[in-house]
Motif scaffolding. Structure first.
Motif, PDB file in Angstrom:
ATOM      1  N   THR A 193      39.089  58.830  -5.048  1.00 45.09           N
ATOM      2  CA  THR A 193      38.656  57.798  -5.989  1.00 45.09           C
ATOM      3  C   THR A 193      39.353  57.954  -7.336  1.00 45.09           C
ATOM      4  OG1 THR A 193      36.733  59.110  -6.621  1.00 45.09           O
ATOM      5  CG2 THR A 193      36.409  57.424  -4.906  1.00 45.09           C
ATOM      6  N   GLY A 194      39.767  59.166  -7.659  1.00 44.38           N
ATOM      7  CA  GLY A 194      40.462  59.389  -8.924  1.00 44.38           C
ATOM      8  C   GLY A 194      41.772  58.628  -8.999  1.00 44.38           C
ATOM      9  N   ALA A 195      42.527  58.604  -7.910  1.00 46.30           N
ATOM     10  CA  ALA A 195      43.804  57.883  -7.883  1.00 46.30           C
ATOM     11  C   ALA A 195      43.573  56.392  -8.116  1.00 46.30           C
ATOM     12  CB  ALA A 195      44.515  58.117  -6.550  1.00 46.30           C
ATOM     13  N   ALA A 196      42.560  55.853  -7.468  1.00 42.85           N
ATOM     14  CA  ALA A 196      42.241  54.436  -7.633  1.00 42.85           C
ATOM     15  C   ALA A 196      41.779  54.146  -9.062  1.00 42.85           C
ATOM     16  CB  ALA A 196      41.161  54.027  -6.634  1.00 42.85           C
ATOM     17  N   SER A 197      40.926  55.009  -9.573  1.00 42.28           N
ATOM     18  CA  SER A 197      40.389  54.836 -10.919  1.00 42.28           C
ATOM     19  C   SER A 197      41.486  54.929 -11.982  1.00 42.28           C
ATOM     20  CB  SER A 197      39.313  55.897 -11.166  1.00 42.28           C
ATOM     21  OG  SER A 197      38.826  55.820 -12.471  1.00 42.28           O
ATOM     22  N   LEU A 198      42.357  55.922 -11.856  1.00 37.93           N
ATOM     23  CA  LEU A 198      43.450  56.075 -12.823  1.00 37.93           C
ATOM     24  C   LEU A 198      44.386  54.870 -12.816  1.00 37.93           C
ATOM     25  CD1 LEU A 198      44.313  59.849 -12.352  1.00 37.93           C
ATOM     26  CD2 LEU A 198      43.377  58.787 -14.411  1.00 37.93           C
ATOM     27  N   THR A 199      44.692  54.365 -11.642  1.00 32.33           N
ATOM     28  CA  THR A 199      45.573  53.200 -11.537  1.00 32.33           C
ATOM     29  C   THR A 199      44.943  51.981 -12.194  1.00 32.33           C
ATOM     30  OG1 THR A 199      46.485  54.069  -9.487  1.00 32.33           O
ATOM     31  CG2 THR A 199      46.839  51.720  -9.931  1.00 32.33           C
ATOM     32  N   ALA A 200      43.685  51.747 -11.912  1.00 28.73           N
ATOM     33  CA  ALA A 200      42.989  50.592 -12.487  1.00 28.73           C
ATOM     34  C   ALA A 200      42.877  50.718 -14.003  1.00 28.73           C
ATOM     35  CB  ALA A 200      41.613  50.442 -11.849  1.00 28.73           C
ATOM     36  N   SER A 201      42.523  51.894 -14.484  1.00 30.79           N
ATOM     37  CA  SER A 201      42.415  52.103 -15.931  1.00 30.79           C
ATOM     38  C   SER A 201      43.767  51.936 -16.610  1.00 30.79           C
ATOM     39  CB  SER A 201      41.869  53.499 -16.228  1.00 30.79           C
ATOM     40  OG  SER A 201      40.553  53.617 -15.782  1.00 30.79           O
ATOM     41  N   ALA A 202      44.817  52.464 -15.986  1.00 33.14           N
ATOM     42  CA  ALA A 202      46.164  52.354 -16.561  1.00 33.14           C
ATOM     43  C   ALA A 202      46.607  50.910 -16.669  1.00 33.14           C
ATOM     44  CB  ALA A 202      47.158  53.153 -15.728  1.00 33.14           C
ATOM     45  N   SER A 203      46.226  50.083 -15.709  1.00 33.14           N
ATOM     46  CA  SER A 203      46.622  48.670 -15.781  1.00 33.14           C
ATOM     47  C   SER A 203      46.004  47.999 -17.003  1.00 33.14           C
ATOM     48  CB  SER A 203      46.246  47.923 -14.499  1.00 33.14           C
ATOM     49  OG  SER A 203      44.853  47.768 -14.381  1.00 33.14           O
ATOM     50  N   MET A 204      44.776  48.335 -17.306  1.00 30.46           N
ATOM     51  CA  MET A 204      44.123  47.753 -18.479  1.00 30.46           C
ATOM     52  C   MET A 204      44.704  48.327 -19.771  1.00 30.46           C
ATOM     53  SD  MET A 204      42.105  45.485 -17.269  1.00 30.46           S
ATOM     54  CE  MET A 204      41.183  45.078 -18.737  1.00 30.46           C
ATOM     55  N   ARG A 205      44.937  49.627 -19.806  1.00 34.94           N
ATOM     56  CA  ARG A 205      45.474  50.267 -21.008  1.00 34.94           C
ATOM     57  C   ARG A 205      46.896  49.811 -21.315  1.00 34.94           C
ATOM     58  NH1 ARG A 205      43.242  56.475 -20.637  1.00 34.94           N
ATOM     59  NH2 ARG A 205      41.081  55.899 -21.017  1.00 34.94           N
ATOM     60  N   SER A 206      47.623  49.386 -20.294  1.00 37.60           N
ATOM     61  CA  SER A 206      48.998  48.950 -20.516  1.00 37.60           C
ATOM     62  C   SER A 206      49.087  47.486 -20.937  1.00 37.60           C
ATOM     63  CB  SER A 206      49.854  49.204 -19.274  1.00 37.60           C
ATOM     64  OG  SER A 206      49.389  48.405 -18.196  1.00 37.60           O
ATOM     65  N   GLY A 207      47.947  46.812 -21.047  1.00 37.40           N
ATOM     66  CA  GLY A 207      47.950  45.477 -21.611  1.00 37.40           C
ATOM     67  C   GLY A 207      47.534  44.344 -20.702  1.00 37.40           C
ATOM     68  N   ALA A 208      47.214  44.611 -19.454  1.00 33.49           N
ATOM     69  CA  ALA A 208      46.744  43.541 -18.576  1.00 33.49           C
ATOM     70  C   ALA A 208      45.454  42.957 -19.133  1.00 33.49           C
ATOM     71  CB  ALA A 208      46.510  44.072 -17.164  1.00 33.49           C
ATOM     72  N   GLY A 209      45.287  41.669 -18.955  1.00 35.56           N
ATOM     73  CA  GLY A 209      44.063  41.033 -19.420  1.00 35.56           C
ATOM     74  C   GLY A 209      42.897  41.239 -18.475  1.00 35.56           C
ATOM     75  N   MET A 210      43.210  41.315 -17.181  1.00 32.30           N
ATOM     76  CA  MET A 210      42.170  41.458 -16.163  1.00 32.30           C
ATOM     77  C   MET A 210      42.723  42.286 -15.011  1.00 32.30           C
ATOM     78  SD  MET A 210      41.046  37.445 -16.100  1.00 32.30           S
ATOM     79  CE  MET A 210      39.613  37.607 -15.074  1.00 32.30           C
ATOM     80  N   ALA A 211      41.843  43.005 -14.337  1.00 31.93           N
ATOM     81  CA  ALA A 211      42.233  43.766 -13.158  1.00 31.93           C
ATOM     82  C   ALA A 211      41.094  43.771 -12.152  1.00 31.93           C
ATOM     83  CB  ALA A 211      42.592  45.200 -13.528  1.00 31.93           C
ATOM     84  N   ILE A 212      41.482  43.691 -10.878  1.00 30.47           N
ATOM     85  CA  ILE A 212      40.525  43.849  -9.782  1.00 30.47           C
ATOM     86  C   ILE A 212      41.041  44.957  -8.885  1.00 30.47           C
ATOM     87  CG2 ILE A 212      39.551  42.863  -7.676  1.00 30.47           C
ATOM     88  CD1 ILE A 212      39.514  40.171  -8.903  1.00 30.47           C
ATOM     89  N   LEU A 213      40.163  45.891  -8.566  1.00 34.17           N
ATOM     90  CA  LEU A 213      40.464  46.970  -7.647  1.00 34.17           C
ATOM     91  C   LEU A 213      39.798  46.680  -6.318  1.00 34.17           C
ATOM     92  CD1 LEU A 213      41.360  49.838  -6.789  1.00 34.17           C
ATOM     93  CD2 LEU A 213      39.274  50.687  -7.925  1.00 34.17           C
ATOM     94  N   GLY A 214      40.588  46.572  -5.262  1.00 38.77           N
ATOM     95  CA  GLY A 214      40.069  46.465  -3.907  1.00 38.77           C
ATOM     96  C   GLY A 214      40.028  47.857  -3.311  1.00 38.77           C
ATOM     97  N   ALA A 215      38.841  48.295  -2.855  1.00 47.91           N
ATOM     98  CA  ALA A 215      38.663  49.661  -2.371  1.00 47.91           C
ATOM     99  C   ALA A 215      37.707  49.670  -1.177  1.00 47.91           C
ATOM    100  CB  ALA A 215      38.106  50.536  -3.494  1.00 47.91           C
ATOM    101  N   PRO A 216      37.719  50.748  -0.394  1.00 53.19           N
ATOM    102  CA  PRO A 216      36.789  50.859   0.733  1.00 53.19           C
ATOM    103  C   PRO A 216      35.341  50.677   0.290  1.00 53.19           C
ATOM    104  CG  PRO A 216      38.459  52.579   0.867  1.00 53.19           C
ATOM    105  CD  PRO A 216      38.618  51.905  -0.477  1.00 53.19           C
ATOM    106  N   GLU A 217      34.592  49.953   1.102  1.00 50.74           N
ATOM    107  CA  GLU A 217      33.240  49.554   0.718  1.00 50.74           C
ATOM    108  C   GLU A 217      32.336  50.720   0.336  1.00 50.74           C
ATOM    109  OE1 GLU A 217      31.755  47.255   4.013  1.00 50.74           O
ATOM    110  OE2 GLU A 217      32.535  48.698   5.459  1.00 50.74           O
ATOM    111  N   SER A 218      32.449  51.865   0.996  1.00 53.48           N
ATOM    112  CA  SER A 218      31.553  52.984   0.692  1.00 53.48           C
ATOM    113  C   SER A 218      31.861  53.639  -0.650  1.00 53.48           C
ATOM    114  CB  SER A 218      31.619  54.040   1.803  1.00 53.48           C
ATOM    115  OG  SER A 218      32.911  54.612   1.868  1.00 53.48           O
ATOM    116  N   LEU A 219      32.993  53.291  -1.263  1.00 49.61           N
ATOM    117  CA  LEU A 219      33.394  53.898  -2.535  1.00 49.61           C
ATOM    118  C   LEU A 219      33.168  52.986  -3.737  1.00 49.61           C
ATOM    119  CD1 LEU A 219      36.764  55.433  -1.329  1.00 49.61           C
ATOM    120  CD2 LEU A 219      34.485  56.457  -1.285  1.00 49.61           C
ATOM    121  N   VAL A 220      32.751  51.768  -3.491  1.00 53.98           N
ATOM    122  CA  VAL A 220      32.637  50.778  -4.561  1.00 53.98           C
ATOM    123  C   VAL A 220      31.616  51.174  -5.620  1.00 53.98           C
ATOM    124  CG1 VAL A 220      31.890  48.395  -5.031  1.00 53.98           C
ATOM    125  CG2 VAL A 220      33.587  48.863  -3.263  1.00 53.98           C
ATOM    126  N   ASP A 221      30.493  51.739  -5.232  1.00 54.51           N
ATOM    127  CA  ASP A 221      29.477  52.111  -6.222  1.00 54.51           C
ATOM    128  C   ASP A 221      30.005  53.134  -7.215  1.00 54.51           C
ATOM    129  OD1 ASP A 221      27.676  50.353  -5.139  1.00 54.51           O
ATOM    130  OD2 ASP A 221      26.518  51.884  -4.055  1.00 54.51           O
TER     131      ASP A 221
END
Length: 181
Positions: A24-52
């Protein structure tokens, strides 16, 4: 700088497909980096059991639940959900922490082949093409690949020592789809 009347939708939308159990760290870091680099919006698609857990970690990123394998990685049944993310996003980042599970690898290859938008392919997104670099070169959209030496070796079939002896040449060959050493 941004105009005073900008809207978050004007600043780029990043779709991300990442994560598996224990990654989950790899997914979280990627999503956070997209926002920090200036994206206005981001959606992370991930396995259902990890969404919470990902939803708690990512307060600025939308998280979409996708079907998973029994190993808690993305299944082929996730393909329609990922394709809907591609319709929404301006770019797709795919691979971090996805695992090397065979069904997930096939999903990556299908998504990359169909993507209408530019891609950033990293980590297990590249590992999905181990020994099949020419297949990656056949995609129709633009892509940025971010391999470390071992990933580039698996992708191209070149030995790590060969890559390290001239990284620039190795990168140029890979960028042009020339996966022969």
């Amino acid at each position: 700088g941004r105009k005073q009347d900008f809207h978050k939708g004007d600043c780029g939308r990043v779709a991300i497909v990442a994560g598996s159990v224990g990654m989950t760290g790899a997914a979280s870091l990627t999503a956070s980096a997209s926002m920090r680099s200036g994206a206005g919006m981001a959606i992370l698609g991930a396995p259902e059991s990890l969404v919470d857990v990902l939803s708690v970690k990512l307060t600025e990123v939308m998280v979409r639940s996708l079907p998973e394998t029994s190993e808690q990685s993305l299944s082929l049944d996730a393909e329609p959900g990922v394709l809907s993310l591609l319709e929404w996003g301006d770019v797709l980042a795919i691979g971090p922490g996805l695992s090397r599970q065979p069904e997930t690898r096939e999903l990556v290859r299908r998504i990359v082949a169909q993507s209408p938008c530019p891609l950033v392919i990293d980590a297990d997104g590249l590992n999905a093409y181990s020994g099949q670099g020419k297949l990656l070169a056949q995609r129709t959209c633009e892509a940025v690949i971010t391999p470390h030496v071992a990933e580039l070796s698996r992708l191209t079939g070149c030995k790590g020592e060969e890559i390290l002896s001239d990284r620039i040449v190795a990168a140029r060959h890979a960028a042009h789809g020339d996966f022969a050493c």
